[in-house]
Design a protein around this motif. Structure first.
Motif, PDB file in Angstrom:
ATOM      1  N   THR A 105       0.826  -1.139  -0.227  1.00  0.00           N
ATOM      2  CA  THR A 105       0.043  -0.487   0.154  1.00  0.00           C
ATOM      3  C   THR A 105       0.546   1.325   0.064  1.00  0.00           C
ATOM      4  OG1 THR A 105      -1.434  -1.373   1.235  1.00  0.00           O
ATOM      5  CG2 THR A 105      -1.734   1.193   1.158  1.00  0.00           C
ATOM      6  N   ILE A 106       1.670   1.189   0.521  1.00  0.00           N
ATOM      7  CA  ILE A 106       2.123   2.274   1.019  1.00  0.00           C
ATOM      8  C   ILE A 106       3.512   2.789   0.110  1.00  0.00           C
ATOM      9  CG2 ILE A 106       4.502   3.506   2.490  1.00  0.00           C
ATOM     10  CD1 ILE A 106       3.136   2.225   4.632  1.00  0.00           C
ATOM     11  N   LEU A 107       4.412   1.388  -1.007  1.00  0.00           N
ATOM     12  CA  LEU A 107       5.599   2.008  -1.725  1.00  0.00           C
ATOM     13  C   LEU A 107       5.067   1.254  -3.001  1.00  0.00           C
ATOM     14  CD1 LEU A 107       8.239   1.593  -1.702  1.00  0.00           C
ATOM     15  CD2 LEU A 107       8.680  -0.790  -1.266  1.00  0.00           C
ATOM     16  N   LEU A 109       1.010   0.894  -4.256  1.00  0.00           N
ATOM     17  CA  LEU A 109       0.130   1.061  -5.445  1.00  0.00           C
ATOM     18  C   LEU A 109       0.445   2.487  -5.246  1.00  0.00           C
ATOM     19  CD1 LEU A 109      -2.780   0.183  -4.763  1.00  0.00           C
ATOM     20  CD2 LEU A 109      -3.251   1.438  -3.721  1.00  0.00           C
ATOM     21  N   PRO A 110       0.998   3.273  -5.085  1.00  0.00           N
ATOM     22  CA  PRO A 110       1.090   4.733  -5.444  1.00  0.00           C
ATOM     23  C   PRO A 110       1.709   4.508  -6.957  1.00  0.00           C
ATOM     24  CG  PRO A 110       1.755   4.805  -3.369  1.00  0.00           C
ATOM     25  CD  PRO A 110       1.533   3.700  -3.632  1.00  0.00           C
ATOM     26  N   VAL A 111       3.040   3.941  -7.215  1.00  0.00           N
ATOM     27  CA  VAL A 111       3.899   3.456  -8.253  1.00  0.00           C
ATOM     28  C   VAL A 111       2.989   2.763  -9.244  1.00  0.00           C
ATOM     29  CG1 VAL A 111       5.593   2.132  -9.511  1.00  0.00           C
ATOM     30  CG2 VAL A 111       6.220   3.246  -6.725  1.00  0.00           C
ATOM     31  N   ASN A 112       1.875   1.903  -8.921  1.00  0.00           N
ATOM     32  CA  ASN A 112       0.957   1.774  -9.850  1.00  0.00           C
ATOM     33  C   ASN A 112       0.387   2.926 -10.482  1.00  0.00           C
ATOM     34  OD1 ASN A 112       2.367  -1.074  -9.707  1.00  0.00           O
ATOM     35  ND2 ASN A 112       0.608  -1.661  -8.633  1.00  0.00           N
ATOM     36  N   TYR A 113       0.065   3.151  -9.466  1.00  0.00           N
ATOM     37  CA  TYR A 113      -1.393   4.742  -9.512  1.00  0.00           C
ATOM     38  C   TYR A 113      -0.621   5.226 -10.899  1.00  0.00           C
ATOM     39  CZ  TYR A 113      -5.686   7.722  -9.327  1.00  0.00           C
ATOM     40  OH  TYR A 113      -6.746   8.100  -9.261  1.00  0.00           O
ATOM     41  N   TYR A 114       0.522   5.978 -10.437  1.00  0.00           N
ATOM     42  CA  TYR A 114       0.730   7.038 -10.875  1.00  0.00           C
ATOM     43  C   TYR A 114       1.558   6.192 -12.776  1.00  0.00           C
ATOM     44  CZ  TYR A 114      -1.208   9.996  -7.677  1.00  0.00           C
ATOM     45  OH  TYR A 114      -2.152  10.605  -6.658  1.00  0.00           O
ATOM     46  N   GLY A 115       2.288   5.190 -12.829  1.00  0.00           N
ATOM     47  CA  GLY A 115       2.957   4.700 -13.672  1.00  0.00           C
ATOM     48  C   GLY A 115       2.572   5.922 -15.041  1.00  0.00           C
ATOM     49  N   ALA A 497      -1.405  -6.549  -8.004  1.00  0.00           N
ATOM     50  CA  ALA A 497      -2.582  -6.020  -8.204  1.00  0.00           C
ATOM     51  C   ALA A 497      -2.763  -5.582  -6.639  1.00  0.00           C
ATOM     52  CB  ALA A 497      -3.927  -6.728  -8.156  1.00  0.00           C
ATOM     53  N   PRO A 498      -2.360  -4.589  -5.504  1.00  0.00           N
ATOM     54  CA  PRO A 498      -2.054  -4.695  -4.329  1.00  0.00           C
ATOM     55  C   PRO A 498      -3.131  -4.567  -3.062  1.00  0.00           C
ATOM     56  CG  PRO A 498      -0.607  -3.325  -5.253  1.00  0.00           C
ATOM     57  CD  PRO A 498      -1.180  -3.350  -6.077  1.00  0.00           C
ATOM     58  N   LEU A 499      -4.188  -3.952  -4.353  1.00  0.00           N
ATOM     59  CA  LEU A 499      -6.230  -3.697  -3.715  1.00  0.00           C
ATOM     60  C   LEU A 499      -6.561  -5.111  -3.123  1.00  0.00           C
ATOM     61  CD1 LEU A 499      -7.746  -1.741  -6.086  1.00  0.00           C
ATOM     62  CD2 LEU A 499      -6.528  -1.120  -3.600  1.00  0.00           C
ATOM     63  N   ILE A 500      -5.777  -6.313  -3.570  1.00  0.00           N
ATOM     64  CA  ILE A 500      -6.270  -7.442  -3.416  1.00  0.00           C
ATOM     65  C   ILE A 500      -6.412  -7.596  -1.876  1.00  0.00           C
ATOM     66  CG2 ILE A 500      -4.602  -9.077  -3.694  1.00  0.00           C
ATOM     67  CD1 ILE A 500      -6.145 -11.225  -4.702  1.00  0.00           C
ATOM     68  N   LEU A 501      -4.985  -7.081  -1.717  1.00  0.00           N
ATOM     69  CA  LEU A 501      -4.300  -7.202   0.118  1.00  0.00           C
ATOM     70  C   LEU A 501      -4.909  -6.890   1.123  1.00  0.00           C
ATOM     71  CD1 LEU A 501      -0.985  -7.109  -0.550  1.00  0.00           C
ATOM     72  CD2 LEU A 501      -1.946  -8.901  -0.490  1.00  0.00           C
ATOM     73  N   PRO A 502      -6.041  -6.041   1.448  1.00  0.00           N
ATOM     74  CA  PRO A 502      -6.983  -5.301   2.392  1.00  0.00           C
ATOM     75  C   PRO A 502      -7.948  -6.742   2.407  1.00  0.00           C
ATOM     76  CG  PRO A 502      -6.865  -3.121   1.586  1.00  0.00           C
ATOM     77  CD  PRO A 502      -5.517  -4.363   0.126  1.00  0.00           C
TER      78      PRO A 502
END
Length: 664
Positions: A105-107, A109-115, A497-502
């Motif tokens: 989430t910290i490392l 997810l932001p990289v994916n979103y603003y890739g 796909a880090p969104l699966i983790l929560p």
């Protein structure tokens, strides 16, 4: 699929969970459901009647606190070692995916979103693909974040795996040495007894073991085939008892004759764990049965491709509109799109998967397993492989560019092909966690099938509480594969796909509250395989994204994971396969010093009673001599039914406030 569709699926599953948990908190308070939610042992101690009060019909979360406060010692006492190991699987998953969720989430997810250099929409209308690694540009320097996250997750998982393996190994040894004398430690099963026209199987067994093991042989009990005739005929199998645990272990592991198909020996299962019908199967048939079962399993996997492909097709609206033109207008509506793409595919697959465990259990029974625990362990492995293949690989192949390829040109292209396919299907796996995970836990705690059976027996058949069966068994062969499958999805999709983790982490926390052996080696192997698959996919992704440095750092990680797995196999696995000679001899000498051996011999000679309806004197032992047991057809039918009843080897474990029955 966009965030709104994902939230629609989450909202539906949350509503289902809230309704079912509310019903459970009410139904568990009703005296008529004591057998369903608390088991017969506790039910017999509880008051059979309660005064009518309002509190019985008001939902309350007290079961959550009871579940949270249950200690491992209490679980070991009431549920056995299997229950403890199962709960440790859940705890391990919570720990490792807590770390993964924080890191990604910290490392990541932001990289994916603003890739990509693009204008982002409002979050609810964003496509889920922008949160995956697909949104990162080729050659991006930020791919090192994914490689670093993969290293942290792998190191965390391996550290926790080693710690758990070591802890459970010690727990198993302590459990064995501190337990009461177990008849199975003094007994072996002998199959493939040669037939002789001059003497019975009983005489043959006695003659063989008296001659070749004269100082250690104690007695024996022949296994009988039951039918509708008044007298029993013998089968080519027997239990042989020895004077010490070490003697039984030595004989069970040695080849008795030069023909390995005759006088085949193995350690006996516990008396309540014996699956008597399979003991009568001729040993020479077993290899044929295994081949037939393998062929049937492969056929079942191929047939199951139909519903999996159908469920996957629902995620592609364009294909649906071409196949069913009359649905075009309906599929243009926003809510319908969210429902069809975000909820229905995973629900349909889950419904079809409910047919898998009964079929697989039938296959494991046909293989000839002589113990109920061995049968469920075999079914557990089969269900695990089946679900991982159909839920993960078949969905990946059916819903991606791989489905357009006839064959792979070479094995070396597999990482690259998976790298293209898995990120595209990661959003589907997220919705699968919601539908199969959250909802399944709600249905598990409700115990719908036992609840309906209880109502049918009580109000339709008119059974009273004393005649109703409340000793249910925990379905390890369905729940262990589900836990490990979600772990597999979590590892393979964590950096993609880090969104699966929560959502996954919430599932494991909920599972910890709802659920409270050798099962651990299965969990360890599956976790290592999950890590290796995740690393192979990451290797392919880094290659596609033109990140050679990240690819280079992934290869040592693969090698180290394999070496770690091999070390754990050498260090811990033998303890789970066999009992240590040192431990058994120490236990034998301890019982000799305490003068318990004669009492143990009496227990061993009477422990394996084949016919549950018979008295102790009707159980066959060599010290009683060979004789025929006169039984009426009605008696034998009753005995047959009782033998086939699923005795509670895996303990009942539907919730923490429900005491478990049986267990090792």
């Amino acid at each position: 699929m966009d965030i709104a569709a994902l939230l629609t699926s989450a909202g539906i599953n949350i509503a289902v969970c809230v309704v079912l948990f509310t019903l459970y908190s009410i139904l568990r308070k009703q005296p008529s459901n004591v057998n369903v939610y608390f088991g017969r042992r506790l039910a017999s101690r509880r008051s059979k009647s309660r005064d009518l009060c309002l509190d019985r019909f008001v939902p309350s979360p007290t079961w959550v606190m009871k579940a949270w406060e249950t200690t491992q010692e209490e679980m070991l006492t009431t549920g056995g070692l299997d229950a403890v190991v199962f709960s440790r699987m859940v705890v391990f998953s919570i720990r490792v995916f807590s770390v993964a969720a924080i890191i990604c989430t910290i490392l990541v997810l932001p990289v994916n979103y603003y890739g990509q250099d693009r204008i982002h929409k409002n979050i609810p209308f964003e496509s889920l693909e922008v949160f995956t690694i697909e949104n990162v540009k080729e050659g991006s320097q930020w791919l090192w974040a994914h490689c670093l996250a993969l290293y942290i997750i792998t190191l965390t998982a391996c550290t926790l795996l080693y710690s758990e393996y070591k802890s459970i190994t010690n727990l198993r040894l302590v459990h064995i040495t501190s337990s009461q004398p177990n008849p199975s430690h003094f007994a072996i099963v002998v199959r493939g007894i040669p037939w002789s026209s001059e003497q019975s199987y009983c005489e043959t067994v006695k003659k063989f073991f008296s001659f070749y093991h004269p100082t250690t042989y104690l007695s024996h009990q022949v296994v009988y085939k039951s039918g509708v005739v008044e007298k029993l005929k013998e089968s080519a199998a027997a239990f042989v008892f020895f004077k010490s645990r070490y003697d039984a272990l030595t004989v069970s592991q040695s080849l008795q004759t030069s023909n390995p198909m005759l006088w085949v020996t193995e350690l006996a299962p516990e008396p309540q764990d014996v699956y008597w019908p399979n003991l009568c199967i001729p040993y020479k048939q077993l290899w044929i049965r295994k081949l037939f079962t393998f062929a049937a399993s492969v056929t079942f996997v191929l047939v199951f491709l139909i519903p999996v492909t159908f469920a996957q097709g629902l995620t592609q609206l364009e294909k649906l509109e071409k196949m069913f033109p009359f649905l075009t207008g309906m599929l243009q509506k926003k809510f319908v799109i969210q429902l069809v793409t975000g909820y229905l595919p995973s629900v349909i697959l889950v419904l079809f998967l409910y047919a898998v465990p009964p079929v697989v259990m039938l296959f494991s029974t046909m293989e000839g397993c002589i113990s109920r625990s061995e049968r469920k362990k075999s079914a557990c492995s089969k269900v695990l492989y089946f679900t991982i293949w159909n839920v993960f690989f078949v969905n990946v192949f059916a819903g991606s560019v791989i489905s357009q390829l006839a064959v792979f040109s070479s094995l070396t292209e597999l990482p690259a092909q998976l790298a293209k396919a898995v990120p595209a299907q990661a959003t589907y796996f997220t919705t699968y966690v919601l539908s199969s995970g959250w909802a399944s836990l709600a249905f598990e705690i409700m115990q719908l099938f036992p609840l309906f059976c209880n109502l049918f027996q009580r109000f339709i058949l008119g059974y009273n509480e004393d005649t109703m069966n409340g000793d249910l068994t925990f379905p390890y062969h369905t729940e262990v594969p589900r836990i490990l499958l979600f772990g597999f999805l979590g590892f393979t999709c964590s950096i993609l796909a880090p969104l699966i983790l929560p959502f996954l982490l919430f599932y494991f926390v909920l599972a910890y509250l709802v659920y409270r052996n050798q099962l651990w080696p299965i969990a360890h192997n599956t976790t290592v395989i999950s890590l290796l698959v995740a690393q192979v996919i990451a290797l392919g992704v880094f290659g596609i994204k033109e990140a050679p440095i990240a690819s280079g750092f992934t290869i040592p990680l693969l090698i180290c994971t394999v070496l770690f797995h091999q070390y754990c196999r050498e260090r811990f696995l033998p303890v789970f396969k066999n009992n240590a000679t040192q431990v058994l001899i120490d236990m034998d000498r301890r019982d000799e010093r305490c003068g318990k051996m004669e009492q143990i011999y009496e227990l061993v000679n009477s422990a394996y009673c084949q016919f549950s309806g018979s008295t102790q004197s009707e159980c066959f032992s060599s010290h009683q001599g060979e004789r025929e047991l006169d039984r009426t057809p009605k008696d034998m039918e009753t005995g047959k039914e009782n033998r086939q009843e699923d005795i509670s080897w895996p303990p009942v474990l539907h919730s923490f406030d429900k005491p478990v029955i049986g267990g090792k």
